[in-house]
Scaffold this motif. Structure first.
Motif, PDB file in Angstrom:
ATOM      1  N   ALA A 142       0.824  -1.216   0.000  1.00  0.00           N
ATOM      2  CA  ALA A 142       0.000   0.000   0.000  1.00  0.00           C
ATOM      3  C   ALA A 142       0.856   1.262   0.000  1.00  0.00           C
ATOM      4  CB  ALA A 142      -0.945  -0.004   1.200  1.00  0.00           C
ATOM      5  N   THR A 143       1.945   1.292   0.775  1.00  0.00           N
ATOM      6  CA  THR A 143       2.799   2.484   0.791  1.00  0.00           C
ATOM      7  C   THR A 143       3.546   2.623  -0.532  1.00  0.00           C
ATOM      8  OG1 THR A 143       4.619   1.275   1.864  1.00  0.00           O
ATOM      9  CG2 THR A 143       3.069   2.451   3.296  1.00  0.00           C
ATOM     10  N   ARG A 144       3.954   1.491  -1.109  1.00  0.00           N
ATOM     11  CA  ARG A 144       4.615   1.537  -2.419  1.00  0.00           C
ATOM     12  C   ARG A 144       3.653   2.032  -3.486  1.00  0.00           C
ATOM     13  NH1 ARG A 144       6.412  -4.140  -3.691  1.00  0.00           N
ATOM     14  NH2 ARG A 144       7.175  -3.125  -5.593  1.00  0.00           N
ATOM     15  N   LEU A 145       2.396   1.583  -3.422  1.00  0.00           N
ATOM     16  CA  LEU A 145       1.405   2.034  -4.391  1.00  0.00           C
ATOM     17  C   LEU A 145       1.127   3.527  -4.224  1.00  0.00           C
ATOM     18  CD1 LEU A 145      -0.602   1.456  -6.644  1.00  0.00           C
ATOM     19  CD2 LEU A 145      -2.261   0.747  -4.891  1.00  0.00           C
ATOM     20  N   ALA A 146       1.069   3.996  -2.973  1.00  0.00           N
ATOM     21  CA  ALA A 146       0.868   5.429  -2.730  1.00  0.00           C
ATOM     22  C   ALA A 146       1.986   6.237  -3.368  1.00  0.00           C
ATOM     23  CB  ALA A 146       0.789   5.702  -1.230  1.00  0.00           C
ATOM     24  N   ARG A 147       3.229   5.800  -3.198  1.00  0.00           N
ATOM     25  CA  ARG A 147       4.376   6.488  -3.806  1.00  0.00           C
ATOM     26  C   ARG A 147       4.261   6.488  -5.324  1.00  0.00           C
ATOM     27  NH1 ARG A 147       9.368   4.510  -6.058  1.00  0.00           N
ATOM     28  NH2 ARG A 147      10.969   6.134  -6.005  1.00  0.00           N
ATOM     29  N   ALA A 182      -4.360  -3.227  -1.574  1.00  0.00           N
ATOM     30  CA  ALA A 182      -3.714  -1.936  -1.320  1.00  0.00           C
ATOM     31  C   ALA A 182      -4.603  -0.788  -1.790  1.00  0.00           C
ATOM     32  CB  ALA A 182      -2.363  -1.891  -2.026  1.00  0.00           C
ATOM     33  N   LEU A 183      -5.216  -0.939  -2.948  1.00  0.00           N
ATOM     34  CA  LEU A 183      -6.129   0.088  -3.440  1.00  0.00           C
ATOM     35  C   LEU A 183      -7.318   0.266  -2.501  1.00  0.00           C
ATOM     36  CD1 LEU A 183      -6.424  -0.320  -7.315  1.00  0.00           C
ATOM     37  CD2 LEU A 183      -5.839   1.766  -6.073  1.00  0.00           C
ATOM     38  N   ARG A 184      -7.797  -0.841  -1.958  1.00  0.00           N
ATOM     39  CA  ARG A 184      -8.920  -0.764  -1.027  1.00  0.00           C
ATOM     40  C   ARG A 184      -8.542   0.041   0.213  1.00  0.00           C
ATOM     41  NH1 ARG A 184      -9.806  -6.019  -0.536  1.00  0.00           N
ATOM     42  NH2 ARG A 184     -11.063  -6.054  -2.429  1.00  0.00           N
ATOM     43  N   ILE A 185      -7.312  -0.139   0.693  1.00  0.00           N
ATOM     44  CA  ILE A 185      -6.833   0.620   1.857  1.00  0.00           C
ATOM     45  C   ILE A 185      -6.794   2.110   1.542  1.00  0.00           C
ATOM     46  CG2 ILE A 185      -4.785   1.085   3.269  1.00  0.00           C
ATOM     47  CD1 ILE A 185      -4.178  -1.953   3.087  1.00  0.00           C
ATOM     48  N   LEU A 186      -6.231   2.454   0.381  1.00  0.00           N
ATOM     49  CA  LEU A 186      -6.119   3.862   0.008  1.00  0.00           C
ATOM     50  C   LEU A 186      -7.482   4.491  -0.240  1.00  0.00           C
ATOM     51  CD1 LEU A 186      -3.039   3.748  -2.429  1.00  0.00           C
ATOM     52  CD2 LEU A 186      -3.065   4.146   0.047  1.00  0.00           C
ATOM     53  N   GLU A 187      -8.400   3.719  -0.815  1.00  0.00           N
ATOM     54  CA  GLU A 187      -9.741   4.248  -1.068  1.00  0.00           C
ATOM     55  C   GLU A 187     -10.522   4.418   0.239  1.00  0.00           C
ATOM     56  OE1 GLU A 187     -13.113   3.703  -4.431  1.00  0.00           O
ATOM     57  OE2 GLU A 187     -12.449   1.856  -3.446  1.00  0.00           O
TER      58      GLU A 187
END
Length: 234
Positions: A142-147, A182-187
């Protein structure tokens, strides 16, 4: 002209390159530089951006990203080589300026200010690659996807990033279920909105906080090395 690296050239240096430049479309997934192949042309993205990937039998992983802030093919061509072990392909379609390698090398030899600026961009790219290794080693998916989303967001004029979950999985080197989670966490946190084939950045500040120290070092170094180079006179 929207390429920031070209904008930073001295007027006389850009004038020397301009007659040889060609405006071209940058189609999605088009390979600009194939791995282990002689490079004859370099590219300056104006819109859209390009992924640099390491391709091995075990899979492909993105190690760099270049958009309107830079030049595709800079390191091998300006550091006395003519090829790269990495693939450079269009991740988001747009358009670009292209230039024959022979022209660039000739002008770089004659123009120290141009050479200095382009070498500083290469150093900024090295920092980005190192930061990618750090983020991959220390961050979760999730942090890598955010970056990664922040880096894409930096290179577009919209909050919407056209990308599929399969492609994000491909770029991050993780299985698709990991990207979905990871997308679910960010959303859920309100940082992004996702629709089929599109991720919209809804809260950039939230993404920045979530990405932590995985994002920022390369961007600061670009600003210092490239955008600040004319001010320092170095």
């Amino acid at each position: 002209m929207r390429n920031r690296l070209l904008q930073l050239l001295a007027a006389e240096d850009f004038a020397a390159l301009k007659p040889a430049m060609r405006t071209e479309e940058m189609p999605l997934r088009h390979v600009l530089i194939a791995s282990h192949t002689a490079i004859e042309t370099v590219f300056f993205p104006e819109t859209g951006f390009v992924s640099i990937t390491n391709d091995e039998p075990s899979g492909r992983v993105e190690i760099g990203l270049i958009g309107r802030e830079g030049m595709v093919g800079a390191a091998p061509i300006l550091l006395a080589d003519n090829r790269s072990p990495h693939t450079h392909f269009v991740q988001m379609a747009g358009h670009m300026l292209s230039l024959d390698v022979a022209v660039l090398r000739e002008e770089v030899e004659r123009r120290p200010a141009m050479r200095r600026l382009l070498h500083r961009f290469i150093q900024a790219q090295f920092v980005q690659t190192a930061q990618t290794a750090f983020a991959n080693a220390r961050g979760n998916t999730a942090t890598r996807l955010a970056r990664w989303l922040l880096m894409c967001h930096d290179r577009v004029d919209d909050d919407r990033i056209t990308v599929t979950q399969d492609f994000m999985s491909f770029m991050l080197g993780v299985e698709r279920p990991g990207v979905t989670a990871a997308l679910r966490i960010l959303e859920k946190a309100g940082f992004v909105l996702k629709r089929r084939g599109v991720v919209e950045v809804a809260d950039r500040e939230g993404l920045l906080d979530y990405a932590g120290d995985g994002y920022g070092t390369a961007e600061i170094e670009y600003a210092r090395l490239v955008e600040g180079s004319l001010e320092t006179g170095m």
